[in-house]
Each structure stands twice: as structure tokens, then as C-alpha cells.
Design a protein around this motif. Structure first.
Motif, PDB file in Angstrom:
ATOM      1  N   VAL A   1      55.858  36.114  35.696  1.00 40.81           N
ATOM      2  CA  VAL A   1      55.013  36.207  34.507  1.00 40.81           C
ATOM      3  C   VAL A   1      53.604  35.728  34.829  1.00 40.81           C
ATOM      4  O   VAL A   1      52.614  36.363  34.422  1.00 40.81           O
ATOM      5  CB  VAL A   1      55.632  35.384  33.348  1.00 40.81           C
ATOM      6  CG1 VAL A   1      54.665  35.229  32.198  1.00 40.81           C
ATOM      7  CG2 VAL A   1      56.913  36.031  32.871  1.00 40.81           C
ATOM      8  N   ASP A   2      53.494  34.638  35.564  1.00 39.63           N
ATOM      9  CA  ASP A   2      52.177  34.126  35.935  1.00 39.63           C
ATOM     10  C   ASP A   2      51.420  35.122  36.805  1.00 39.63           C
ATOM     11  O   ASP A   2      50.222  35.326  36.618  1.00 39.63           O
ATOM     12  CB  ASP A   2      52.308  32.785  36.673  1.00 39.63           C
ATOM     13  CG  ASP A   2      52.789  31.666  35.764  1.00 39.63           C
ATOM     14  OD1 ASP A   2      52.730  31.834  34.524  1.00 39.63           O
ATOM     15  OD2 ASP A   2      53.234  30.634  36.296  1.00 39.63           O
ATOM     16  N   ALA A   3      52.124  35.752  37.741  1.00 39.27           N
ATOM     17  CA  ALA A   3      51.480  36.740  38.604  1.00 39.27           C
ATOM     18  C   ALA A   3      51.024  37.944  37.794  1.00 39.27           C
ATOM     19  O   ALA A   3      49.914  38.463  38.003  1.00 39.27           O
ATOM     20  CB  ALA A   3      52.431  37.177  39.709  1.00 39.27           C
ATOM     21  N   ALA A   4      51.841  38.393  36.860  1.00 40.28           N
ATOM     22  CA  ALA A   4      51.462  39.527  36.022  1.00 40.28           C
ATOM     23  C   ALA A   4      50.278  39.175  35.130  1.00 40.28           C
ATOM     24  O   ALA A   4      49.364  39.990  34.939  1.00 40.28           O
ATOM     25  CB  ALA A   4      52.645  39.972  35.174  1.00 40.28           C
ATOM     26  N   ALA A   5      50.257  37.960  34.597  1.00 39.72           N
ATOM     27  CA  ALA A   5      49.144  37.532  33.753  1.00 39.72           C
ATOM     28  C   ALA A   5      47.862  37.427  34.566  1.00 39.72           C
ATOM     29  O   ALA A   5      46.785  37.825  34.105  1.00 39.72           O
ATOM     30  CB  ALA A   5      49.468  36.202  33.095  1.00 39.72           C
ATOM     31  N   ALA A   6      47.965  36.914  35.779  1.00 46.11           N
ATOM     32  CA  ALA A   6      46.784  36.813  36.627  1.00 46.11           C
ATOM     33  C   ALA A   6      46.253  38.199  36.986  1.00 46.11           C
ATOM     34  O   ALA A   6      45.037  38.434  36.976  1.00 46.11           O
ATOM     35  CB  ALA A   6      47.105  36.027  37.898  1.00 46.11           C
ATOM     36  N   LYS A   7      47.173  39.132  37.262  1.00 41.80           N
ATOM     37  CA  LYS A   7      46.762  40.499  37.587  1.00 41.80           C
ATOM     38  C   LYS A   7      46.117  41.159  36.371  1.00 41.80           C
ATOM     39  O   LYS A   7      45.089  41.833  36.491  1.00 41.80           O
ATOM     40  CB  LYS A   7      47.958  41.318  38.052  1.00 41.80           C
ATOM     41  CG  LYS A   7      47.590  42.703  38.536  1.00 41.80           C
ATOM     42  CD  LYS A   7      48.818  43.415  39.070  1.00 41.80           C
ATOM     43  CE  LYS A   7      48.497  44.748  39.677  1.00 41.80           C
ATOM     44  NZ  LYS A   7      47.965  45.715  38.770  1.00 41.80           N
ATOM     45  N   ALA A   8      46.698  40.951  35.194  1.00 42.40           N
ATOM     46  CA  ALA A   8      46.128  41.530  33.979  1.00 42.40           C
ATOM     47  C   ALA A   8      44.751  40.944  33.691  1.00 42.40           C
ATOM     48  O   ALA A   8      43.833  41.664  33.292  1.00 42.40           O
ATOM     49  CB  ALA A   8      47.060  41.297  32.801  1.00 42.40           C
ATOM     50  N   ALA A   9      44.603  39.640  33.897  1.00 43.47           N
ATOM     51  CA  ALA A   9      43.304  39.009  33.681  1.00 43.47           C
ATOM     52  C   ALA A   9      42.280  39.534  34.680  1.00 43.47           C
ATOM     53  O   ALA A   9      41.118  39.772  34.335  1.00 43.47           O
ATOM     54  CB  ALA A   9      43.433  37.495  33.795  1.00 43.47           C
ATOM     55  N   GLN A  10      42.715  39.726  35.921  1.00 46.65           N
ATOM     56  CA  GLN A  10      41.816  40.252  36.938  1.00 46.65           C
ATOM     57  C   GLN A  10      41.425  41.692  36.600  1.00 46.65           C
ATOM     58  O   GLN A  10      40.270  42.068  36.710  1.00 46.65           O
ATOM     59  CB  GLN A  10      42.484  40.193  38.308  1.00 46.65           C
ATOM     60  CG  GLN A  10      41.582  40.651  39.433  1.00 46.65           C
ATOM     61  CD  GLN A  10      42.299  40.599  40.774  1.00 46.65           C
ATOM     62  OE1 GLN A  10      43.513  40.454  40.830  1.00 46.65           O
ATOM     63  NE2 GLN A  10      41.555  40.725  41.841  1.00 46.65           N
ATOM     64  N   ASP A  11      42.408  42.488  36.173  1.00 49.79           N
ATOM     65  CA  ASP A  11      42.124  43.865  35.788  1.00 49.79           C
ATOM     66  C   ASP A  11      41.208  43.910  34.577  1.00 49.79           C
ATOM     67  O   ASP A  11      40.296  44.731  34.506  1.00 49.79           O
ATOM     68  CB  ASP A  11      43.413  44.626  35.485  1.00 49.79           C
ATOM     69  CG  ASP A  11      44.244  44.888  36.724  1.00 49.79           C
ATOM     70  OD1 ASP A  11      43.713  44.717  37.851  1.00 49.79           O
ATOM     71  OD2 ASP A  11      45.431  45.242  36.572  1.00 49.79           O
TER      72      ASP A  11
END
Length: 128
Positions: A59-69
């Protein structure tokens, strides 16, 4: 009459010794069962904690990727919203497509890619 030992029932000392042996055996067996249960419980708890940590990392990795995107696309034009024909008598496949598009919008909104205003406008456009 024999000099050693008794014939018949055991004496008080023999009865106490037999009782002590039975009680000691029961205590040892019970202790072993408790130990195995405790070890099994601890192993299960460690396993559950590990799985929860793995899910949280995902979940943290997905949130970081979404924030980066989201930060990378903040300067770019927002993605066009797919057009859905609005009709009073929509066929079930169109309703399913509409639901899929609404779910995609909700996912983008929850990931932070769409602001509240953008989400509301896109939703109104789809439902309009």
C-alpha cells in the motif's frame, strides 16, 4: 509370614508414591500441551504480522507511486475523461461500462490524481 513386602493393598506410603507419579505425569503432559499451543500461537501471530507488514508495504509503495505520478502530471494536461452516451434506457453492458468508469474515477480521486472539483466535474459529465 514374609519378612519383606506386604500382601494385599499397598500401604499409605505406596499409595502416596503412586499418586505423586500420576500427578507428576499429568503435570508434565499438560505443560507440554501448553508449550506447544503457545509456540503455535506465537508462530501464527508472527505469520499474520509478517503478512500485514507485506500488505502495508504494498500500500505504501502504491501510494508513493500515485503521489509521484500525480506530481509528475500536475503540470501536464489532465487525461481526457471518456465519454459515455447518456440515455434513459441504457442497456446492461453500458451500465457496466459506466460503473467501471465511475470506479476508475473514484480510484484516481482516492489516489490523489484528481482534486475534489475535478472528480465532481468528471462524475457529473459521466452521469449527465
Amino acid at each position: 509370614m514374609p519378612l519383606f513386602g506386604r500382601i494385599g493393598r499397598p500401604g499409605l506410603l505406596g499409595l502416596a508414591a503412586r499418586t505423586a507419579i500420576v500427578a507428576g505425569t499429568a503435570t508434565a503432559v499438560t505443560g507440554g500441551i501448553r508449550r506447544r499451543r503457545r509456540n503455535r500461537y506465537e508462530t501464527e501471530q508472527q505469520s499474520l504480522a509478517y503478512e500485514e507488514q507485506q500488505r502495508q508495504d504494498q500500500v505504501d509503495a502504491a501510494a508513493a507511486k500515485a503521489a509521484q505520478d500525480a506530481s509528475g502530471t500536475a503540470n501536464a494536461q489532465p487525461a481526457p475523461i471518456p465519454q459515455v452516451p447518456s440515455s434513459a434506457a441504457a442497456v446492461p453492458s453500458e451500465q457496466g461500462a459506466l460503473l467501471d468508469q465511475l470506479k476508475q474515477l473514484a480510484d484516481l480521486h482516492s489516489a490523489g490524481a484528481l482534486t475534489d472539483d475535478e472528480f465532481a466535474a468528471a462524475k457529473a459529465k459521466l452521469l449527465g
